[in-house]
Design a protein around this motif. Structure first.
Motif, mmCIF file in Angstrom:
data_model
loop_
_atom_site.group_PDB
_atom_site.id
_atom_site.type_symbol
_atom_site.label_atom_id
_atom_site.label_comp_id
_atom_site.label_asym_id
_atom_site.label_seq_id
_atom_site.Cartn_x
_atom_site.Cartn_y
_atom_site.Cartn_z
ATOM 1 N N ARG A 262 -9.621 -19.178 40.259
ATOM 2 C CA ARG A 262 -9.624 -19.547 38.936
ATOM 3 C C ARG A 262 -11.115 -20.127 38.553
ATOM 4 O O ARG A 262 -11.789 -20.704 39.615
ATOM 5 N N ASP A 263 -11.502 -19.622 37.211
ATOM 6 C CA ASP A 263 -13.099 -20.374 36.929
ATOM 7 C C ASP A 263 -13.622 -19.842 37.997
ATOM 8 O O ASP A 263 -14.696 -20.428 38.412
ATOM 9 N N ASP A 264 -13.487 -18.613 38.724
ATOM 10 C CA ASP A 264 -14.497 -17.891 39.382
ATOM 11 C C ASP A 264 -14.592 -18.784 41.031
ATOM 12 O O ASP A 264 -15.611 -18.343 41.599
ATOM 13 N N GLU A 265 -13.773 -19.277 41.285
ATOM 14 C CA GLU A 265 -13.587 -20.257 42.490
ATOM 15 C C GLU A 265 -12.224 -19.912 43.230
ATOM 16 O O GLU A 265 -11.101 -19.879 42.354
ATOM 17 N N PRO A 266 -12.147 -19.993 44.504
ATOM 18 C CA PRO A 266 -10.914 -19.932 45.173
ATOM 19 C C PRO A 266 -10.194 -21.219 44.681
ATOM 20 O O PRO A 266 -10.482 -22.411 44.766
ATOM 21 N N CYS A 267 -8.803 -21.120 44.500
ATOM 22 C CA CYS A 267 -7.871 -22.011 44.204
ATOM 23 C C CYS A 267 -6.674 -21.802 44.223
ATOM 24 O O CYS A 267 -5.833 -20.796 43.929
ATOM 25 N N GLY A 268 -5.912 -22.665 44.921
ATOM 26 C CA GLY A 268 -4.506 -22.605 45.489
ATOM 27 C C GLY A 268 -4.250 -22.396 46.786
ATOM 28 O O GLY A 268 -5.526 -22.213 47.853
ATOM 29 N N ARG A 269 -3.161 -21.898 47.498
ATOM 30 C CA ARG A 269 -2.851 -21.298 48.668
ATOM 31 C C ARG A 269 -3.621 -20.106 49.061
ATOM 32 O O ARG A 269 -3.511 -18.916 48.072
ATOM 33 N N GLY A 270 -4.039 -19.835 50.306
ATOM 34 C CA GLY A 270 -4.722 -18.856 50.809
ATOM 35 C C GLY A 270 -4.692 -18.600 52.184
ATOM 36 O O GLY A 270 -4.578 -19.512 52.963
ATOM 37 N N VAL A 271 -5.432 -17.500 52.631
ATOM 38 C CA VAL A 271 -5.586 -17.186 54.187
ATOM 39 C C VAL A 271 -6.826 -16.903 54.245
ATOM 40 O O VAL A 271 -7.341 -15.638 53.792
#
Length: 104
Positions: A74-83
């Motif tokens: 979001r807005d060019d940045e990692p955001c939320g759950r991830g691996v």
């Protein structure tokens, strides 16, 4: 932000020429993003790959030496759950906010 410098984009573009839709953004010889772009920014589900074995001056990745981050953007940045996956097979599951892994 890295995408504003526009690396080498392979995919569709909007009417203003910005990356828009699914594709691949080569950020450097070592890094690429595969996923969705919206008006020139990473947005939605995508994966950032980084060749951990070479420098920007070297060509080609050594097999098995690539880390990856699969997360929503979001807005060019990692955001939320991830691996985050390391070249040796280790993984970190977590939540990113403002481009930073939380709780690390």
């Amino acid at each position: 932000k890295a995408t504003r410098m526009m690396g080498d984009w392979t995919g569709s573009r909007d009417a203003r020429g910005r990356p828009h839709g699914r594709g691949t953004l080569r950020l450097s010889k070592r890094a690429r993003f595969e996923g969705r772009m919206v008006r020139g920014e990473r947005s939605g589900l995508g994966t950032l790959f980084v060749d951990e074995a070479s420098s920007d001056e070297e060509d080609g990745a050594a097999e098995g030496c690539e880390s990856s981050l699969r997360v929503r953007w979001r807005d060019d940045e990692p955001c939320g759950r991830g691996v985050f996956s390391e070249p040796g097979g280790g993984t970190v599951h977590g939540t990113w906010s403002g481009g930073v892994l939380q709780g690390s």
